[in-house]
Write a protein that holds these residues in place. Structure first.
Motif, PDB file in Angstrom:
ATOM      1  N   TYR A 209       0.829  -1.207   0.000  1.00 42.42           N
ATOM      2  CA  TYR A 209       0.000   0.000   0.000  1.00 42.42           C
ATOM      3  C   TYR A 209       0.865   1.259   0.000  1.00 42.42           C
ATOM      4  O   TYR A 209       1.961   1.280   0.569  1.00 42.42           O
ATOM      5  N   PHE A 210       0.315   2.314  -0.623  1.00 46.01           N
ATOM      6  CA  PHE A 210       0.999   3.606  -0.674  1.00 46.01           C
ATOM      7  C   PHE A 210       0.003   4.723  -0.377  1.00 46.01           C
ATOM      8  O   PHE A 210      -1.091   4.757  -0.956  1.00 46.01           O
ATOM      9  N   SER A 211       0.407   5.634   0.493  1.00 43.26           N
ATOM     10  CA  SER A 211      -0.352   6.873   0.637  1.00 43.26           C
ATOM     11  C   SER A 211      -0.012   7.746  -0.566  1.00 43.26           C
ATOM     12  O   SER A 211       0.971   7.478  -1.276  1.00 43.26           O
ATOM     13  N   PRO A 212      -0.774   8.798  -0.844  1.00 42.83           N
ATOM     14  CA  PRO A 212      -0.434   9.663  -1.983  1.00 42.83           C
ATOM     15  C   PRO A 212       0.996  10.198  -1.920  1.00 42.83           C
ATOM     16  O   PRO A 212       1.691  10.238  -2.944  1.00 42.83           O
ATOM     17  N   ALA A 213       1.454  10.592  -0.735  1.00 42.70           N
ATOM     18  CA  ALA A 213       2.818  11.118  -0.603  1.00 42.70           C
ATOM     19  C   ALA A 213       3.855  10.030  -0.876  1.00 42.70           C
ATOM     20  O   ALA A 213       4.850  10.259  -1.586  1.00 42.70           O
ATOM     21  N   GLN A 214       3.645   8.852  -0.324  1.00 39.39           N
ATOM     22  CA  GLN A 214       4.573   7.738  -0.554  1.00 39.39           C
ATOM     23  C   GLN A 214       4.593   7.343  -2.027  1.00 39.39           C
ATOM     24  O   GLN A 214       5.646   7.004  -2.580  1.00 39.39           O
ATOM     25  N   LEU A 215       3.441   7.410  -2.658  1.00 37.13           N
ATOM     26  CA  LEU A 215       3.323   7.012  -4.059  1.00 37.13           C
ATOM     27  C   LEU A 215       4.103   7.950  -4.971  1.00 37.13           C
ATOM     28  O   LEU A 215       4.765   7.503  -5.921  1.00 37.13           O
ATOM     29  N   ARG A 216       4.054   9.234  -4.685  1.00 37.55           N
ATOM     30  CA  ARG A 216       4.796  10.206  -5.500  1.00 37.55           C
ATOM     31  C   ARG A 216       6.299   9.943  -5.424  1.00 37.55           C
ATOM     32  O   ARG A 216       7.006  10.018  -6.439  1.00 37.55           O
ATOM     33  N   VAL A 217       6.791   9.640  -4.239  1.00 38.89           N
ATOM     34  CA  VAL A 217       8.216   9.353  -4.065  1.00 38.89           C
ATOM     35  C   VAL A 217       8.601   8.091  -4.833  1.00 38.89           C
ATOM     36  O   VAL A 217       9.613   8.059  -5.547  1.00 38.89           O
ATOM     37  N   PHE A 218       7.798   7.047  -4.697  1.00 39.71           N
ATOM     38  CA  PHE A 218       8.094   5.775  -5.359  1.00 39.71           C
ATOM     39  C   PHE A 218       8.104   5.933  -6.878  1.00 39.71           C
ATOM     40  O   PHE A 218       9.010   5.438  -7.564  1.00 39.71           O
ATOM     41  N   CYS A 219       7.112   6.629  -7.420  1.00 41.70           N
ATOM     42  CA  CYS A 219       7.035   6.810  -8.873  1.00 41.70           C
ATOM     43  C   CYS A 219       8.207   7.629  -9.393  1.00 41.70           C
ATOM     44  O   CYS A 219       8.712   7.375 -10.497  1.00 41.70           O
ATOM     45  N   ASP A 220       8.644   8.598  -8.617  1.00 44.89           N
ATOM     46  CA  ASP A 220       9.797   9.396  -9.024  1.00 44.89           C
ATOM     47  C   ASP A 220      11.048   8.525  -9.087  1.00 44.89           C
ATOM     48  O   ASP A 220      11.892   8.695  -9.978  1.00 44.89           O
ATOM     49  N   GLN A 221      11.154   7.580  -8.176  1.00 46.39           N
ATOM     50  CA  GLN A 221      12.326   6.706  -8.149  1.00 46.39           C
ATOM     51  C   GLN A 221      12.355   5.726  -9.313  1.00 46.39           C
ATOM     52  O   GLN A 221      13.429   5.374  -9.805  1.00 46.39           O
ATOM     53  N   ILE A 222      11.197   5.273  -9.766  1.00 46.85           N
ATOM     54  CA  ILE A 222      11.173   4.269 -10.839  1.00 46.85           C
ATOM     55  C   ILE A 222      10.968   4.893 -12.214  1.00 46.85           C
ATOM     56  O   ILE A 222      10.861   4.175 -13.210  1.00 46.85           O
ATOM     57  N   GLU A 223      10.914   6.216 -12.287  1.00 44.34           N
ATOM     58  CA  GLU A 223      10.814   6.902 -13.577  1.00 44.34           C
ATOM     59  C   GLU A 223      12.046   6.565 -14.411  1.00 44.34           C
ATOM     60  O   GLU A 223      13.182   6.668 -13.949  1.00 44.34           O
ATOM     61  N   GLN A 224      11.834   6.153 -15.661  1.00 41.71           N
ATOM     62  CA  GLN A 224      12.932   5.655 -16.489  1.00 41.71           C
ATOM     63  C   GLN A 224      14.022   6.699 -16.703  1.00 41.71           C
ATOM     64  O   GLN A 224      15.215   6.372 -16.721  1.00 41.71           O
ATOM     65  N   GLU A 225      13.642   7.934 -16.865  1.00 40.58           N
ATOM     66  CA  GLU A 225      14.634   8.991 -17.080  1.00 40.58           C
ATOM     67  C   GLU A 225      15.576   9.103 -15.885  1.00 40.58           C
ATOM     68  O   GLU A 225      16.791   9.296 -16.050  1.00 40.58           O
ATOM     69  N   ASN A 226      15.024   8.963 -14.683  1.00 38.90           N
ATOM     70  CA  ASN A 226      15.855   9.045 -13.481  1.00 38.90           C
ATOM     71  C   ASN A 226      16.754   7.822 -13.339  1.00 38.90           C
ATOM     72  O   ASN A 226      17.910   7.929 -12.911  1.00 38.90           O
ATOM     73  N   LEU A 227      16.235   6.658 -13.693  1.00 39.49           N
ATOM     74  CA  LEU A 227      17.049   5.443 -13.636  1.00 39.49           C
ATOM     75  C   LEU A 227      18.193   5.512 -14.646  1.00 39.49           C
ATOM     76  O   LEU A 227      19.329   5.132 -14.349  1.00 39.49           O
ATOM     77  N   GLN A 228      17.890   6.011 -15.833  1.00 41.65           N
ATOM     78  CA  GLN A 228      18.925   6.132 -16.866  1.00 41.65           C
ATOM     79  C   GLN A 228      20.015   7.104 -16.425  1.00 41.65           C
ATOM     80  O   GLN A 228      21.203   6.894 -16.708  1.00 41.65           O
ATOM     81  N   SER A 229      19.625   8.156 -15.718  1.00 40.44           N
ATOM     82  CA  SER A 229      20.610   9.130 -15.231  1.00 40.44           C
ATOM     83  C   SER A 229      21.597   8.478 -14.268  1.00 40.44           C
ATOM     84  O   SER A 229      22.798   8.785 -14.286  1.00 40.44           O
ATOM     85  N   LEU A 230      21.096   7.574 -13.439  1.00 42.30           N
ATOM     86  CA  LEU A 230      21.980   6.871 -12.507  1.00 42.30           C
ATOM     87  C   LEU A 230      22.984   6.001 -13.256  1.00 42.30           C
ATOM     88  O   LEU A 230      24.166   5.946 -12.905  1.00 42.30           O
ATOM     89  N   VAL A 231      22.509   5.335 -14.298  1.00 41.80           N
ATOM     90  CA  VAL A 231      23.405   4.494 -15.102  1.00 41.80           C
ATOM     91  C   VAL A 231      24.439   5.363 -15.813  1.00 41.80           C
ATOM     92  O   VAL A 231      25.623   5.001 -15.903  1.00 41.80           O
ATOM     93  N   ASP A 232      24.011   6.513 -16.303  1.00 42.39           N
ATOM     94  CA  ASP A 232      24.938   7.426 -16.984  1.00 42.39           C
ATOM     95  C   ASP A 232      26.038   7.897 -16.032  1.00 42.39           C
ATOM     96  O   ASP A 232      27.207   8.020 -16.430  1.00 42.39           O
ATOM     97  N   GLU A 233      25.674   8.166 -14.786  1.00 45.27           N
ATOM     98  CA  GLU A 233      26.669   8.596 -13.797  1.00 45.27           C
ATOM     99  C   GLU A 233      27.699   7.498 -13.551  1.00 45.27           C
ATOM    100  O   GLU A 233      28.907   7.761 -13.476  1.00 45.27           O
ATOM    101  N   VAL A 234      27.216   6.263 -13.439  1.00 45.67           N
ATOM    102  CA  VAL A 234      28.130   5.136 -13.241  1.00 45.67           C
ATOM    103  C   VAL A 234      29.025   4.960 -14.464  1.00 45.67           C
ATOM    104  O   VAL A 234      30.226   4.694 -14.344  1.00 45.67           O
ATOM    105  N   SER A 235      28.450   5.128 -15.646  1.00 42.49           N
ATOM    106  CA  SER A 235      29.213   4.963 -16.879  1.00 42.49           C
ATOM    107  C   SER A 235      30.336   5.991 -16.981  1.00 42.49           C
ATOM    108  O   SER A 235      31.453   5.671 -17.404  1.00 42.49           O
ATOM    109  N   VAL A 236      30.046   7.232 -16.583  1.00 40.14           N
ATOM    110  CA  VAL A 236      31.073   8.283 -16.615  1.00 40.14           C
ATOM    111  C   VAL A 236      32.230   7.918 -15.692  1.00 40.14           C
ATOM    112  O   VAL A 236      33.409   8.064 -16.052  1.00 40.14           O
ATOM    113  N   LYS A 237      31.901   7.424 -14.503  1.00 44.54           N
ATOM    114  CA  LYS A 237      32.949   7.029 -13.556  1.00 44.54           C
ATOM    115  C   LYS A 237      33.725   5.819 -14.071  1.00 44.54           C
ATOM    116  O   LYS A 237      34.950   5.742 -13.933  1.00 44.54           O
TER     117      LYS A 237
END
Length: 241
Positions: A209-237
């Motif tokens: 279960y997710f409250s509206p506030a918890q849901l916004r945080v979770f969706c932001d974390q699994i957004e593909q653009e944000n996930l790709q940014s993390l991979v790009d940071e690792v790739s640069v290093k």
């Protein structure tokens, strides 16, 4: 009339006859080509219809890197009609398979849910619908079912008492709204699925279960653009020179 005049007249008559026959044949051939009425008959041309299916192709990998640990998130489980906060710290992005992995303990089992990009995007769209209806106060208080779900998708699930040793591929899940103590919550219902490793064994049914506030945080974390940014940071290093 002398013979030369008669010869000329005979020749002229013969030419006229041939000309008339030739003209008649030509007109007949043209009409035959257009039809007896003279109307043009179009020739059927075979055509290949363009596909209207909008098929989205998702990348099967984001990079050749080990799992990247994501920030923790909070959700809830329901126990005896009461919500219990679940702090999920074992949360990873697996770049090699473009999946996220969620680990936590549910009841007697250690659980792992592996969710691909298509299902993640489905969850995000379902969450957006839930949040819009929650803000406009148009959510309906009804029992969550597969029929009234916002989105239904698939994931892989692993479970076991000590460690997730049993696995089920393409297990179904459904996203719904459920009212608890008069308040609406977004719920992901993971259906029980047969094990692909042990016969006659099924994964446990689980709800997150997710409250509206918890849901916004979770969706932001699994957004593909944000996930790709993390991979790009690792790739640069990784490839820094």
């Amino acid at each position: 009339m002398n013979k030369s005049v008669w010869a000329l007249m005979a020749t002229a008559a013969l030419c006229a006859a041939f000309t008339s026959c030739a003209s008649s044949k030509t007109s007949s051939d043209v009409l035959a080509a257009y039809g007896d009425t003279g109307a043009y008959e179009s020739t059927a041309i075979a055509s290949t219809p363009l596909s209207t299916a909008n098929v989205t192709r998702y990348p099967t990998t984001l990079g050749d890197f080990d799992p990247i640990q994501l920030d923790e998130f909070f959700a809830m489980t329901l126990s005896f009609g009461k919500l219990k906060v679940k702090q999920i710290t074992k949360f990873y992005l697996a770049p090699r398979s473009n999946t996220i992995e969620i680990y936590y303990r549910g009841g007697a089992n250690s659980l792992c849910f592996i969710i691909n990009q298509q299902s993640r995007e489905g969850i995000i769209k379902a969450a957006q619908t839930f949040l819009e209806k929650q803000e406009s106060q148009t959510l309906v208080d009804e029992k969550p079912t597969n029929t009234n779900s916002f989105y239904s998708g698939i994931c892989d699930v692993w479970w076991g008492v000590a460690t997730p040793a049993n696995g089920a591929k393409n297990a179904k899940f459904h996203t719904n709204c459920k009212f608890i103590d008069g308040l609406p919550y977004f719920v992901i219902r993971f259906a029980s699925a047969p094990s692909t490793t042990t016969q006659s064994t099924y994964s446990p049914y689980e709800e997150l279960y997710f409250s509206p506030a918890q849901l916004r945080v979770f969706c932001d974390q699994i957004e593909q653009e944000n996930l790709q940014s993390l991979v790009d940071e690792v790739s640069v290093k990784a490839y820094a020179y």
